[in-house]
Design a protein around this motif. Sequence first.
Motif, PDB file in Angstrom:
ATOM      1  N   ASN A  22       0.860  -1.179   0.000  1.00  0.00           N
ATOM      2  CA  ASN A  22       0.000   0.000   0.000  1.00  0.00           C
ATOM      3  C   ASN A  22       0.897   1.230   0.000  1.00  0.00           C
ATOM      4  OD1 ASN A  22      -2.353  -1.567   0.277  1.00  0.00           O
ATOM      5  ND2 ASN A  22      -2.049  -1.663   2.483  1.00  0.00           N
ATOM      6  N   ILE A  23       0.486   2.254  -0.715  1.00  0.00           N
ATOM      7  CA  ILE A  23       1.230   3.509  -0.720  1.00  0.00           C
ATOM      8  C   ILE A  23       0.584   4.421   0.314  1.00  0.00           C
ATOM      9  CG2 ILE A  23       1.968   5.479  -2.096  1.00  0.00           C
ATOM     10  CD1 ILE A  23       1.488   3.653  -4.601  1.00  0.00           C
ATOM     11  N   ASP A  24       1.320   4.700   1.391  1.00  0.00           N
ATOM     12  CA  ASP A  24       0.784   5.575   2.433  1.00  0.00           C
ATOM     13  C   ASP A  24       1.597   6.858   2.596  1.00  0.00           C
ATOM     14  OD1 ASP A  24       3.005   4.421   3.571  1.00  0.00           O
ATOM     15  OD2 ASP A  24       1.962   3.598   5.298  1.00  0.00           O
ATOM     16  N   VAL A  25       2.712   6.936   1.883  1.00  0.00           N
ATOM     17  CA  VAL A  25       3.548   8.131   1.893  1.00  0.00           C
ATOM     18  C   VAL A  25       4.290   8.194   0.563  1.00  0.00           C
ATOM     19  CG1 VAL A  25       5.506   6.983   3.019  1.00  0.00           C
ATOM     20  CG2 VAL A  25       5.240   9.454   3.239  1.00  0.00           C
ATOM     21  N   SER A  26       4.527   9.402   0.082  1.00  0.00           N
ATOM     22  CA  SER A  26       5.273   9.580  -1.151  1.00  0.00           C
ATOM     23  C   SER A  26       6.021  10.906  -1.074  1.00  0.00           C
ATOM     24  CB  SER A  26       4.332   9.554  -2.365  1.00  0.00           C
ATOM     25  OG  SER A  26       5.060   9.334  -3.555  1.00  0.00           O
ATOM     26  N   GLU A  27       7.007  11.057  -1.940  1.00  0.00           N
ATOM     27  CA  GLU A  27       7.818  12.272  -1.943  1.00  0.00           C
ATOM     28  C   GLU A  27       8.195  12.647  -3.366  1.00  0.00           C
ATOM     29  OE1 GLU A  27      12.403  10.833  -1.451  1.00  0.00           O
ATOM     30  OE2 GLU A  27      11.174  10.738   0.354  1.00  0.00           O
ATOM     31  N   ILE A  28       8.562  13.918  -3.535  1.00  0.00           N
ATOM     32  CA  ILE A  28       9.110  14.376  -4.801  1.00  0.00           C
ATOM     33  C   ILE A  28      10.323  15.254  -4.539  1.00  0.00           C
ATOM     34  CG2 ILE A  28       7.001  14.333  -6.202  1.00  0.00           C
ATOM     35  CD1 ILE A  28       6.743  17.366  -5.717  1.00  0.00           C
ATOM     36  N   HIS A  29      11.194  15.277  -5.533  1.00  0.00           N
ATOM     37  CA  HIS A  29      12.318  16.208  -5.584  1.00  0.00           C
ATOM     38  C   HIS A  29      12.090  16.991  -6.876  1.00  0.00           C
ATOM     39  CE1 HIS A  29      13.814  13.405  -2.637  1.00  0.00           C
ATOM     40  NE2 HIS A  29      13.902  12.450  -3.537  1.00  0.00           N
ATOM     41  N   GLY A  77      10.729  15.446 -10.160  1.00  0.00           N
ATOM     42  CA  GLY A  77       9.279  15.583 -10.096  1.00  0.00           C
ATOM     43  C   GLY A  77       8.504  14.282 -10.037  1.00  0.00           C
ATOM     44  N   ILE A  78       9.161  13.136 -10.214  1.00  0.00           N
ATOM     45  CA  ILE A  78       8.466  11.849 -10.145  1.00  0.00           C
ATOM     46  C   ILE A  78       8.204  11.511  -8.683  1.00  0.00           C
ATOM     47  CG2 ILE A  78       8.660   9.360 -10.563  1.00  0.00           C
ATOM     48  CD1 ILE A  78       8.227  10.982 -13.115  1.00  0.00           C
ATOM     49  N   TRP A  79       6.949  11.238  -8.370  1.00  0.00           N
ATOM     50  CA  TRP A  79       6.578  10.835  -7.008  1.00  0.00           C
ATOM     51  C   TRP A  79       7.098   9.424  -6.753  1.00  0.00           C
ATOM     52  CZ3 TRP A  79       4.373  13.851  -3.347  1.00  0.00           C
ATOM     53  CH2 TRP A  79       3.809  15.057  -3.771  1.00  0.00           C
ATOM     54  N   HIS A  80       7.620   9.189  -5.550  1.00  0.00           N
ATOM     55  CA  HIS A  80       8.173   7.887  -5.171  1.00  0.00           C
ATOM     56  C   HIS A  80       8.404   7.904  -3.657  1.00  0.00           C
ATOM     57  CE1 HIS A  80      11.567  10.579  -5.316  1.00  0.00           C
ATOM     58  NE2 HIS A  80      12.226   9.724  -4.556  1.00  0.00           N
ATOM     59  N   HIS A  81       8.885   6.812  -3.145  1.00  0.00           N
ATOM     60  CA  HIS A  81       9.313   6.761  -1.749  1.00  0.00           C
ATOM     61  C   HIS A  81      10.166   5.521  -1.580  1.00  0.00           C
ATOM     62  CE1 HIS A  81       8.931   7.068   2.731  1.00  0.00           C
ATOM     63  NE2 HIS A  81       9.072   8.347   2.397  1.00  0.00           N
ATOM     64  N   ALA A  82      10.566   5.243  -0.352  1.00  0.00           N
ATOM     65  CA  ALA A  82      11.413   4.077  -0.107  1.00  0.00           C
ATOM     66  C   ALA A  82      10.736   2.815  -0.651  1.00  0.00           C
ATOM     67  CB  ALA A  82      11.670   3.923   1.389  1.00  0.00           C
ATOM     68  N   PRO A  83      11.513   1.974  -1.326  1.00  0.00           N
ATOM     69  CA  PRO A  83      10.947   0.748  -1.887  1.00  0.00           C
ATOM     70  C   PRO A  83      10.596  -0.275  -0.811  1.00  0.00           C
ATOM     71  CG  PRO A  83      13.302   0.894  -2.345  1.00  0.00           C
ATOM     72  CD  PRO A  83      12.923   2.153  -1.642  1.00  0.00           C
ATOM     73  N   PHE A  84      10.016  -1.393  -1.244  1.00  0.00           N
ATOM     74  CA  PHE A  84       9.630  -2.488  -0.356  1.00  0.00           C
ATOM     75  C   PHE A  84      10.397  -3.737  -0.809  1.00  0.00           C
ATOM     76  CE2 PHE A  84       6.486   0.540  -0.091  1.00  0.00           C
ATOM     77  CZ  PHE A  84       5.159   0.177  -0.125  1.00  0.00           C
ATOM     78  N   SER A  85      10.772  -4.584   0.110  1.00  0.00           N
ATOM     79  CA  SER A  85      11.303  -5.902  -0.249  1.00  0.00           C
ATOM     80  C   SER A  85      10.175  -6.737  -0.855  1.00  0.00           C
ATOM     81  CB  SER A  85      11.836  -6.606   1.003  1.00  0.00           C
ATOM     82  OG  SER A  85      12.191  -7.942   0.717  1.00  0.00           O
ATOM     83  N   THR A  86      10.510  -7.626  -1.764  1.00  0.00           N
ATOM     84  CA  THR A  86       9.491  -8.482  -2.381  1.00  0.00           C
ATOM     85  C   THR A  86       9.225  -9.746  -1.579  1.00  0.00           C
ATOM     86  OG1 THR A  86      11.144  -9.626  -3.746  1.00  0.00           O
ATOM     87  CG2 THR A  86      10.051  -7.684  -4.709  1.00  0.00           C
ATOM     88  N   GLN A  87      10.025 -10.000  -0.524  1.00  0.00           N
ATOM     89  CA  GLN A  87       9.875 -11.237   0.244  1.00  0.00           C
ATOM     90  C   GLN A  87       9.699 -10.936   1.735  1.00  0.00           C
ATOM     91  OE1 GLN A  87      13.017 -14.105  -0.502  1.00  0.00           O
ATOM     92  NE2 GLN A  87      13.429 -13.150  -2.477  1.00  0.00           N
ATOM     93  N   PRO A  88       8.638 -11.476   2.338  1.00  0.00           N
ATOM     94  CA  PRO A  88       8.487 -11.317   3.784  1.00  0.00           C
ATOM     95  C   PRO A  88       9.722 -11.841   4.512  1.00  0.00           C
ATOM     96  CG  PRO A  88       6.484 -12.200   2.822  1.00  0.00           C
ATOM     97  CD  PRO A  88       7.534 -12.227   1.740  1.00  0.00           C
ATOM     98  N   GLY A  89      10.183 -11.096   5.495  1.00  0.00           N
ATOM     99  CA  GLY A  89      11.335 -11.513   6.287  1.00  0.00           C
ATOM    100  C   GLY A  89      12.688 -11.223   5.661  1.00  0.00           C
ATOM    101  N   LYS A  90      12.731 -10.769   4.426  1.00  0.00           N
ATOM    102  CA  LYS A  90      14.015 -10.460   3.777  1.00  0.00           C
ATOM    103  C   LYS A  90      14.208  -8.954   3.687  1.00  0.00           C
ATOM    104  CE  LYS A  90      16.792 -11.058  -0.410  1.00  0.00           C
ATOM    105  NZ  LYS A  90      18.054 -11.181   0.251  1.00  0.00           N
ATOM    106  N   ARG A  91      15.337  -8.487   4.191  1.00  0.00           N
ATOM    107  CA  ARG A  91      15.700  -7.079   4.062  1.00  0.00           C
ATOM    108  C   ARG A  91      16.608  -6.946   2.845  1.00  0.00           C
ATOM    109  NH1 ARG A  91      13.632  -4.383   7.818  1.00  0.00           N
ATOM    110  NH2 ARG A  91      14.915  -2.523   7.748  1.00  0.00           N
ATOM    111  N   VAL A  92      16.431  -5.867   2.090  1.00  0.00           N
ATOM    112  CA  VAL A  92      17.208  -5.641   0.871  1.00  0.00           C
ATOM    113  C   VAL A  92      17.964  -4.325   0.995  1.00  0.00           C
ATOM    114  CG1 VAL A  92      17.102  -5.328  -1.630  1.00  0.00           C
ATOM    115  CG2 VAL A  92      15.522  -6.921  -0.523  1.00  0.00           C
ATOM    116  N   ASN A  93      19.265  -4.382   0.787  1.00  0.00           N
ATOM    117  CA  ASN A  93      20.085  -3.182   0.752  1.00  0.00           C
ATOM    118  C   ASN A  93      19.916  -2.539  -0.617  1.00  0.00           C
ATOM    119  OD1 ASN A  93      21.556  -3.271   3.352  1.00  0.00           O
ATOM    120  ND2 ASN A  93      22.169  -5.264   2.562  1.00  0.00           N
ATOM    121  N   THR A  94      19.565  -1.261  -0.607  1.00  0.00           N
ATOM    122  CA  THR A  94      19.253  -0.540  -1.835  1.00  0.00           C
ATOM    123  C   THR A  94      20.131   0.707  -1.920  1.00  0.00           C
ATOM    124  OG1 THR A  94      16.971  -1.320  -1.640  1.00  0.00           O
ATOM    125  CG2 THR A  94      17.370   0.503  -3.148  1.00  0.00           C
TER     126      THR A  94
END
Length: 119
Positions: A22-29, A77-94
């Motif tokens: 779910n997208i609950d926060v977003s940001e732009i530069h 100007g593209i809206w975005h925010h911190a990504p999500f890992s695709t796997q429960p329990g797995k943290r991804v360094n980005t």
Amino acid sequence: MSGGCSAKAAFGICQVGWRDLNIDVSEIHVGTGEVIMPIDGDIYCHVAPPTDDAQFPADRAEMFRVPQGTMLVLKPGIWHHAPFSTQPGKRVNTLIVLPEYTYRDDCQVRELENPVEVG
């Protein structure tokens, strides 16, 4: 010096985990782009097109999978925010690349009253 950018790049690692899609926060530069590249796993990332009124266009938001090692380049100007890992329990360094001081000088964050369900 003419034509070209004089901003110094800042490199950082954002470690992201799984969460509901779910997208609950977003940001732009507004004046700067951003590079996002997952280093050790796949991520989900949301984007939405620029807006003139600095309001998140929920009806135009999309989320997609970014494979490990794929560099995502976001234009200013593209809206975005911190990504999500695709796997429960797995943290991804980005890897995150921005001009230095972007979060201080060119970042508008919007928390959404009604999260956008995409998953």
